[in-house]
Design an enzyme around this catalytic site. Structure first.
Site, PDB file in Angstrom:
ATOM      1  N   CYS A 164       0.834  -1.199   0.000  1.00 63.14           N
ATOM      2  CA  CYS A 164       0.000   0.000   0.000  1.00 63.14           C
ATOM      3  C   CYS A 164       0.866   1.245   0.000  1.00 63.14           C
ATOM      4  CB  CYS A 164      -0.891   0.053   1.250  1.00 63.14           C
ATOM      5  SG  CYS A 164      -1.929  -1.392   1.509  1.00 63.14           S
ATOM      6  N   CYS A 191      -2.762   4.890   2.942  1.00 63.91           N
ATOM      7  CA  CYS A 191      -3.888   3.973   2.719  1.00 63.91           C
ATOM      8  C   CYS A 191      -4.888   4.067   3.874  1.00 63.91           C
ATOM      9  CB  CYS A 191      -3.384   2.538   2.586  1.00 63.91           C
ATOM     10  SG  CYS A 191      -4.703   1.335   2.247  1.00 63.91           S
ATOM     11  N   ASP A 210      21.895  35.998 -14.418  1.00 63.10           N
ATOM     12  CA  ASP A 210      20.700  36.555 -15.043  1.00 63.10           C
ATOM     13  C   ASP A 210      20.508  37.982 -14.533  1.00 63.10           C
ATOM     14  OD1 ASP A 210      17.949  35.868 -16.456  1.00 63.10           O
ATOM     15  OD2 ASP A 210      17.497  36.980 -14.607  1.00 63.10           O
TER      16      ASP A 210
END
Length: 481
Positions: free
Chosen positions: A34, A38, A438
């Site tokens: 699972c 779950c 940048d």
């Protein structure tokens, strides 16, 4: 298997969805595995073991839980971060390399022997490359069984299985249902297209993703329509089109493919492009701890860093976008798409006004740099890049070595640190790249009094920090394609 039993069990007791896809819970008394969240009754600690992958649980003899459907969880965020051989192998397996090239092909890309790759994956993940690929094939088969009317014989080969017997055995082992039984349980009306719901870890800032994608649209190849991003794909076995509709808690992915064997690859690339397997809680916790970023993270929780479905495409678009606006770069490339790109004839493409796939490396490799409608130096760089990708000298795919690719890019004329870093961040989904060269980002860092040394505390999530800073300046339209 995971060794930290106590920590994993606490997550299961809490039904903590943050760990879905990070590990799987196998229950000895029921023979099923699972997801941690779950909703079933929590098993006793002595009756469970924990596995790093669904393939590991399947190899140990467990079948997938029909209630929580662990195979539909987001993937582990670990593979986004790790740059070692295991992390690269997992990204390549997810992109279908084992199906196309076998374990030898996977090993060749990693620079190791097939035996060593198998040993590394088995030791760490409890399953070798074949088992991991087989688990992915079973998942792809389930999608096709439940969403199309394709005959089972066609699904067999579309999902990547070598024989109908192998297909039947894998589906039965994984889901404890025959393919026919699985099709009888499906809900809804199947169509000729493949539609799948992509799981998303919360929080998820869908609006920011759409804003970024909308600001970088290359007409004819991609588009954004309200909450849906659609584009043409170039896949291993042919072309295709995907339409991704972003919701706050999931993404609907509609595919129309020339060859359904590309289903799993297309879904994997969609997940990677939207950064759906990221761990936003871990990322936001680290970044919000910095007073400089705290308010930005609080204003945009779950912000993702968009990757790309085609490393070569994003590299070309980044080079063309050097020192010009996104609109200007797309105008230049817009002249090449109809002449060098590949026309498409899909109904899904027509519904979004899409006309071409982005040109291949081969289409640019033989181009005359004096006749490309851009500065000659920039055109020469694109031709050199295209030749390197076309010959296999440069690999801009999911499993590329990020540091090696950056160095290769820097060694090419016309490519500097900004271009190389941006390509590695988007083409190879690097989570820890801060584009300090940048200009827009540099001004924002200076305005906030952030020195280069200060950004070290954002590791390993500096790409996300940069995205928050970009978003704060409303600068999406000034960043490259």
């Amino acid at each position: 298997m995971f060794s930290d039993h106590e920590r994993c069990f606490r997550a299961v007791q809490a039904r903590d969805a943050r760990f879905d896809g990070v590990f799987y819970t196998a229950v000895r008394t029921t023979g099923i595995y699972c997801r941690p969240s779950c909703p079933a009754v929590t098993p006793k600690p002595g009756n469970v073991t924990f596995h790093a992958t669904a393939a590991s649980a399947q190899e140990a003899g467990y079948r997938a839980c029909r209630r929580c459907r662990p195979d539909t969880t987001p993937g582990s965020p670990e593979w986004n971060v790790r740059a070692d051989a295991v992390g690269r192998a997992m990204r390549l397996i997810g992109d279908g390399v084992v199906e196309r090239e076998g374990v030898d092909g996977l090993a060749g890309r990693l620079g190791y022997s097939a035996r060593h790759v198998t040993r590394m994956l088995t030791d760490e993940l409890g399953a070798g490359p074949l088992a991991l690929a087989r688990s992915n094939r079973a998942h792809a088969a389930r999608v096709l069984i439940e969403t199309t009317d394709m005959p089972m014989s066609d699904i067999t080969f579309a999902a990547g299985f070598a024989s109908i017997r192998q297909f039947n055995d894998s589906v039965r082992q994984t889901y404890a249902l025959t393919p026919t039984q699985m099709r009888g349980r499906r809900r809804g009306t199947p169509t000729g297209r493949v539609t799948v719901r992509l799981a998303v870890r919360q929080p998820f800032h869908a609006t920011a993703l759409l804003d970024f994608l909308a600001a970088h649209i290359l007409p004819g190849v991609e588009t954004v329509d309200v909450t849906t991003y659609a584009r043409v794909l170039r896949l291993p076995h042919g072309l295709g089109v995907m339409a991704l509709t972003l919701h706050d808690d999931h993404v609907d992915c509609e595919l129309e493919l020339a060859d359904l064997r590309d289903t799993a690859v297309a879904i994997g690339r969609a997940r990677r492009m939207l950064d759906l397997d990221a761990d936003p809680v871990a990322i936001d916790t680290v970044l919000a701890a910095d007073p400089v970023l705290h308010d930005l993270v609080a204003a945009a929780p779950g912000l993702r860093v968009p990757s790309h479905v085609d490393g070569f495409e994003v590299a070309v678009r980044t080079i063309v976008g050097q020192q010009v606006s996104v609109a200007g770069a797309n105008t230049v490339l817009g002249r090449h798409v109809p002449t060098r790109g590949t026309p498409v004839d899909f109904a899904l493409a027509a519904s979004f006004g899409l006309t071409h796939a982005f040109p291949t490396p081969e289409a640019f490799a033989g181009a005359d740099h004096t006749d490309m409608g851009m500065p000659h130096a920039r055109a020469r760089t694109i031709v050199d890049l295209a030749r390197a990708v076309a010959t296999g000298e440069l690999e801009l795919d999911a499993g590329g070595d990020r540091d090696a690719v950056r160095q290769q890019l820097l060694a090419m004329r016309g490519i500097g640190p900004w271009t190389a870093d941006y390509v590695v961040m988007r083409a190879l989904a690097h989570p820890d790249v801060l584009l300090t060269t940048d200009l827009v980002l540099r001004r924002e860092l200076d305005r906030r009094g952030i020195r280069a040394a200060d950004t070290e505390r954002w590791r390993p999530w500096r790409s996300y920090a940069g995205m928050h800073l970009w978003r704060a300046t409303s600068a999406f339209e000034r960043t490259p394609s």
